[in-house]
Every structure is written in structure tokens, then in C-alpha cells.
Design a protein around this motif. Sequence first.
Motif, short mmCIF file in Angstrom:
data_model
loop_
_atom_site.label_atom_id
_atom_site.label_comp_id
_atom_site.label_asym_id
_atom_site.label_seq_id
_atom_site.Cartn_x
_atom_site.Cartn_y
_atom_site.Cartn_z
N ASP A 1 -25.14 -13.33 23.95
CA ASP A 1 -25.74 -13.51 25.65
C ASP A 1 -26.11 -12.20 26.65
OD1 ASP A 1 -25.37 -15.80 24.79
OD2 ASP A 1 -23.50 -16.97 25.72
N ALA A 2 -25.16 -10.95 26.81
CA ALA A 2 -25.11 -10.21 27.52
C ALA A 2 -26.39 -9.32 26.99
CB ALA A 2 -24.31 -9.62 28.01
N ILE A 3 -26.75 -8.93 25.54
CA ILE A 3 -27.75 -9.03 25.28
C ILE A 3 -29.22 -8.98 25.07
CG2 ILE A 3 -28.66 -7.35 22.88
CD1 ILE A 3 -27.63 -5.72 23.38
N TYR A 4 -28.25 -10.17 25.46
CA TYR A 4 -30.09 -11.19 25.76
C TYR A 4 -30.55 -11.72 26.81
CZ TYR A 4 -33.15 -15.82 26.34
OH TYR A 4 -33.53 -16.67 26.52
N TRP A 5 -30.08 -11.52 27.90
CA TRP A 5 -29.73 -11.49 29.52
C TRP A 5 -30.38 -10.27 29.92
CZ3 TRP A 5 -27.76 -8.07 32.40
CH2 TRP A 5 -27.56 -7.61 33.13
N ALA A 6 -29.84 -9.07 29.14
CA ALA A 6 -30.51 -7.64 30.10
C ALA A 6 -31.41 -7.51 28.71
CB ALA A 6 -29.35 -6.65 29.03
N THR A 7 -31.88 -7.62 28.19
CA THR A 7 -33.43 -7.80 27.80
C THR A 7 -34.05 -9.13 28.02
OG1 THR A 7 -32.39 -7.70 25.14
CG2 THR A 7 -35.05 -8.21 25.43
N ILE A 8 -34.54 -9.56 29.10
CA ILE A 8 -34.90 -10.68 29.90
C ILE A 8 -35.38 -10.25 31.26
CG2 ILE A 8 -35.57 -12.76 30.49
CD1 ILE A 8 -35.82 -12.34 27.23
#
Lengths: 232, 232, 232, 232
Positions: free
Chosen positions: A174-181
Amino acid sequence: MREKLFCILENDNDSLLSRCYNLIMLFAIVVSFIPLMSKHTNSFHLLVDYISTAIFCLDYLFRILTADFKLQKGKLSFLFYPFSLLAIVDLLSILPTFLYFNNSLRLLKIVRMGRVLRVFKVIRYSKNIQILTNVLQNQKESLLLVASLAVGYIFFTALLIFSVEPDTFETFFDAIYWATISLTTVGYGDIFATTMLGKIITMLSSIIGIAIVALPAGIITAGYMNEITKKG
Amino acid sequence: MREKLFCILENDNDSLLSRCYNLIMLFAIVVSFIPLMSKHTNSFHLLVDYISTAIFCLDYLFRILTADFKLQKGKLSFLFYPFSLLAIVDLLSILPTFLYFNNSLRLLKIVRMGRVLRVFKVIRYSKNIQILTNVLQNQKESLLLVASLAVGYIFFTALLIFSVEPDTFETFFDAIYWATISLTTVGYGDIFATTMLGKIITMLSSIIGIAIVALPAGIITAGYMNEITKKG
Amino acid sequence: MREKLFCILENDNDSLLSRCYNLIMLFAIVVSFIPLMSKHTNSFHLLVDYISTAIFCLDYLFRILTADFKLQKGKLSFLFYPFSLLAIVDLLSILPTFLYFNNSLRLLKIVRMGRVLRVFKVIRYSKNIQILTNVLQNQKESLLLVASLAVGYIFFTALLIFSVEPDTFETFFDAIYWATISLTTVGYGDIFATTMLGKIITMLSSIIGIAIVALPAGIITAGYMNEITKKG
Amino acid sequence: MREKLFCILENDNDSLLSRCYNLIMLFAIVVSFIPLMSKHTNSFHLLVDYISTAIFCLDYLFRILTADFKLQKGKLSFLFYPFSLLAIVDLLSILPTFLYFNNSLRLLKIVRMGRVLRVFKVIRYSKNIQILTNVLQNQKESLLLVASLAVGYIFFTALLIFSVEPDTFETFFDAIYWATISLTTVGYGDIFATTMLGKIITMLSSIIGIAIVALPAGIITAGYMNEITKKG
């Protein structure tokens, strides 16, 4: 006979027949995506699937038969060809129709997109495609460097936010997803930092993100200008 | 008499009368949008609509009357002119007022926006508009190539996400919409991937999307610099 | 005496005293924003407000007293000066404290931000600020053209969506707001098209929006490169 | 003996041993992040943490032992070295494991990211990294100027919106957060203006925001092109 077929497949002498063949292939590829655009499979979809697969099978057969002209290795060509990248792509795009027992194989059909590239390769390039390909080719290393920089930065921000806001982010993914978005400034708003520290990290990330987004733009622009002045 | 009218319409000798005529037209166009900015039609809106349409009718009449000066084809000009693109735009922007029985025709009125371009064409260009037009003209092919690349990429991502997350995306159109909104980094958040695989596709799309956004920036920058150095 | 004061105010001979004066002014401006950062006014905020306003009053007085050196018009300078833009900004940033009866005047205090520009103007420019200012100055017309193009495009899209989706957009202002937020790719998601036609307009707008965003980037880059090569 | 160790640490003669050492360090750093990617600490995480910390301790010891070769200040080097920036980073990345009583120290471990930079510094640079570093180095001042411009603009917009919409923004920090998310066009949609005046400010901010985003792109592009033509 086989040599003539090979010329048609590869568009060696830019003949009308060859252009027609490739346009029919392009049409078959595009049409074969129609069933993928719907959730439910009706008889029309099945028909389209069968016909397009039949065309792909013929194309696969033609290419295997002319493998010795392609690879220039005599009889061994027929042995090596099926293991070349493009042959595997071709095979993968035929298989799902024969093994149609579950939906997860739908994904394999998207591999057909790879066939589009081949068609573009064969129908003579326009000058602009060549310039664009040259730019991306020449700046490949720089773009890769920037991409790995961005990935490293995403990973770093994700680590940071995951430590700071464990309540918002259930998993590290989730953190990786948030950072990318956030870095790409898409910002759906399905997940975002809620604590003050988290918001500060968000702000810093967004601002640095702009610089990271500016880098590929700069690299591509510089490469494109070089290419234009070279040609001119 | 008709030749004089034509000069005024086309601003051939940059006369004050011609500038006034075109400014009045511009004003009529802008004013004619006022009724479109409201949901309900009151008497003021009707009045504005009637007056602006009357002006447009006169303009249409003038242009038909001077068609032979425009097309330089003698009597035939009067026959051909109504089928030229600009004449059709003019007609379309008049019609809705006469056929005002349902609201769907409101859309047709927006065609009047096309008239704005004509006014700009007539009032002498500033140097900057010319540079900008040249840049877009010279790089038209490259920009079209990048646009078709983007469309192809949107289609590809939509196919992928539609196969992976059939629960989130009800129709294929939704997937196309999602892919466009993500690639352009708008990201409203009204629709987004929820499964892990879908989120991975989202992340890859966003990152590749940045490169695709960087391409037109590079092309326009390079074209703009070429144009400036040419002039200088 | 007044001439000396004028030198300090305008930093004519780059003296230490002048730098100190301007730094104190900068500090007073920054500090004067503290009360604006809070919803409730406590005694500390009032104190800060009174002191900073006192400093601004002194500065305003000094500048009026030395107006003849500034405008070089003899006695008439004292009459003209209070109506110059900067003098009005100065006055507006003092007034709210004296007329502190309602909160709407808080907005006027933000005018003080204009004072920051003056301080920057006085403390000797770094080379980089000069380059940046030159770029924006030289490309002013092009940037204005692009800005008006963007505004026209926003207006056009707003008209379109307002006709197509009257249920989503209550007022035309909402449509303008939506168009701006979409074109700039911010995309909060507080308002978005819900019908198919509306979504198609959204998609087209976003893609064209990228090109419009690419234009100022191109113009600024080209101007910046020109400036650098000129200096080098 | 110590000199040999120093050569390995700093990769002075580009030996295989040195490359191996640095790759092992890189691997240890990456692996040491695994426990940070999970909320719960199991025995495997503890093991990874102990081993990676042991490697970092050894590395720290090696570097202290060879400090005189690094700083070239004789015996005094051993006294000065522990207070150099990199030595402090090293120490901070070891400490949390020894003082593992609460979770807030997790953040300290992210300091290890700084070690990655050292590894990259040691493994010989590729040409592209050098170009990129040069660009950022040469344009450092311009980029800082643009960054401070952006920060000033964010602060200004935040002051404005906080005065206009006190109901939407509870604290000034919220206004700053909103301004940053809007300027960078991320636009999560967790906080946005709701009044008409607030929306007008939002629109102006977004449009000006595009210009501010275009500035770093222009600076980086210009710097990158200069660097390429210099090398060519």
C-alpha cells in the motif's frame, strides 16, 4: 515458393501483396481484441476468436516454414526458430483459444499486442517514427537511470511513510502504491496520509516529484533536438 | 459594392471598417454564449439569441453574396460556397435558433466557437501566434504520432485492467476512461483499481505515462527553439 | 538628510545600513503574517500586528518624505507619489489594522506580500533571478498567448460539458471550475462527469490538456536556453 | 595492512575485491530494509536485523581504523572522523538495533538509505550519472531559486485560502498542505475549496502552478543540453 512467401511476410521488396498481408494481419489483431472488450462471451465473440486464431495459426505456420530464410542457419533454423522471442509471442497468442477453460488465460491474449509491433516494423517506417525511436534508443541509458532513480525514491518514500503512518497503510505494498500515485501526481485520493508528519512527507515528496518528472522531459527534449539538428 | 463588402469581410486592406466589423462579430459570438451558460431560458436570453442569430444570418448572407471573390470560380462559386467547411460551420451556428424545439440542439450552438477562429484569422496575426502556429504545423506529424502512441497505450492498459479487474470496471468503456484519466495524471478518484494486480498495472501505467507526457513537451520545445533561432 | 534616507530605502550604494533596513522590513513582513495563520486573535497576535503596522507606517512616512528623489518631479512628487502602485500597496497593507472591525479585511493584509517583492528588488539581485526575470520578460507575450489559449479552451470545454451534463453541473461556474481542474490535471474528484458523453469529453480534454501544458514548458525552456547562451 | 583495507573500502584501484566488498554492503543495506517492510517483527526479521547490523558494525570499525588515510591528518584523524557526516550516518544506522525499545526508532534505520549513496559513489560512475550530477550541480542555484519561488507561492496561496475559507481549513497547516497538493497537481481530493471565492483561488493557483512546474523542466532541459553539447 517459400522464398516468395518469406518476402511477403517480411516485406523485403515493399510489394503490394506484402502490404495487404500485413494490413490483414493488423486487422485480425484488432478484431481479435473485440471479445476481450466484453465480460460475457457470446457466439459472435467465439466466431471472431476462432477466425482470428485461425489466421494467426496460418501466420505461425508460414513463419516456421520460412525460418531458414529468416535465421540463415540451414536446417537448424527450423529447430531454433520456435524458441525465438517473436515465435513465443506468436504461440502464446494462439494457445489461449485452444485451452479455453478458464478466464485467467484472457491475459495471455493481450500478448497479441506484441504482434502489432511486428506489423509496424514491417510496414515501412515514417521518418517521424525513426526520429522518435532514435531519441529513445540514444537516451535509453539516461532514461533508465532516471527511472531507477524514481523507483529508488518511491521505495524510500514508501519506507518513510510506512514507518510514520502504520495505521493508514496496512501493508508495505500500500505504501509503495501510495508513493507511486503521489510521485506521478495522479493522486486518486483512495489512500493518503492523515497525520501531520505523514502530510509533511507527502508535501516534500510531491515537490521533489516534480523535479523527477522534469528529468525525463529534459532528457527527451535534449535528445529530440540533437536528432533534429543532426538530420537538418 | 460587393467587392468592397468582401474587403471588409476578409480584412484585405486592414481598414478600420473591417476591424470594426470583425470586432462586432467577435462581440456577437461571445454574447451569443450567454444563454448557454444558464440552464433556464428567460426572455433576456431569448432576446440575446435572436439578435446574435440575426447578426450571424446577415454575415452568412454577405459571405454567400461575395462567394465569387472568395473562391474565384465565377458563377459556380455561389453553388460551391455553401458546402465549404466554414460555410457549414456558419449554417450550423444559425440553425439551432430556428429549430429550437429541444435542448439537444444546444450542442450545435457551440459550433460557433469555430467562428472565433475566423475572427482571429482576419484580425492581423501577432508575431507570437504565427510562431506558435508554425511550431504546431511543423511538428504536426510528430505530435500525431505521439497522440496515436498515447491512444494505443491507453487501449492496451484498458485491455489489461479489464481482464484483471472485471469487478471494478463494469464496461470496457470504464476501463478506457480509467486508463485515460490515469495516463494524463488527472486521477479524479471516481474509479481506481482495488486488487493487488490492478494496482501494479496502475503503477506501471503512471510511470510510463510520465514518459509519454514528456514526449509532446520535448517535441514542442524543440520545434519552438527551431522557430526562434530561424527568426533570430 | 532626506537624501541619505532615500539611499537607505532604495539601496543605491549597497550600504550595510541599507541592507539592514531592508532585512528588518522583510522580517516585519514575515512576522506580520503570523496573526493571519491562526483563526483566533490573542493578545500576542494583536501585539505583533501593532508593532509590524507601526514599522510599515514609518516606512510609508519615509517614502513619502523622499518622494521627490524617487519621482524627480520637484514639489509635485509629493502629490503624485501616494497614487503610484507601490504607495497604494503600502497604504492598503497598513489600513486593515486601523479599521479592524470585521474579518473580511484580513484579505487586504495579504497585499503585504507585494512588499516582499520590493525588498527583493532592493537587495541586489543574484544572477539567477536576473536570468529568470529576463526569460519571463522576453517570453511574456508568448506566455500570455498560451494562457489566453488555455482560458479559451477551458471556456469551450465548460460550455460543452454544461450542455451535455446539466445534472452534474448546477451552475456554469461549476463547469468552469471542473474544466480548469481537469485541464491542469489536478483532478480533486469533487466534481466529475458521470454520463458516457461527459466522460468522452473529459478524456479528450485531458489529452489536449497535456499539449496545452506542454506549451508553456516549451516556451520557458526555449527562452531559458536563449538567455544562457547569450550570457555564456 | 590498513592501507590495503582502505583501498578496498574506497575502491581506489578498482579491484575485484573492492567491488565485491561494496556489493556485499549494498546487499546488506537492501536486506536490512526487509524488517521495515512489515508491521510485525518475527524471528526472521530479528535475525536479518542482527546480521546486517553486525556487517554495518564491522564496516564502521574498518572505516574508523583507516580514518588517517581518509582525512590525511595523522593521529588527529581518529578523533575527527567520528564527527564527519558519513560517520554519523553510519552510527545512526547501527544504533536503533542496540536501542530497540520502541518503534519510533524505526525511522532512524531509514538513515541507512544514505549508505546507498556511498556505495554508488564508490562503484565507478557511469557516464550518464556524471552528466546528470553535473546538470543538477550547475543548475543548483536556479533550481533552488525556483523551489523557493514555489514555496513562497504555496505560502501565499495558503494565506489567501485560509482567510477566505476558514470553515474548510481547520489549521493553517491544512491550508499549506492543500496549496502544495494543488500546486503539484496531485489533487488527492481529501481537502478542497467549497466556496465560490475559494474555487476561484483554486483555479488561479492551478494555472499559475503549471507555469511554476514548467520552470524546473526548462532549467533541467537547458542544463542537460549544455552538458551534452559540451561533451559531444
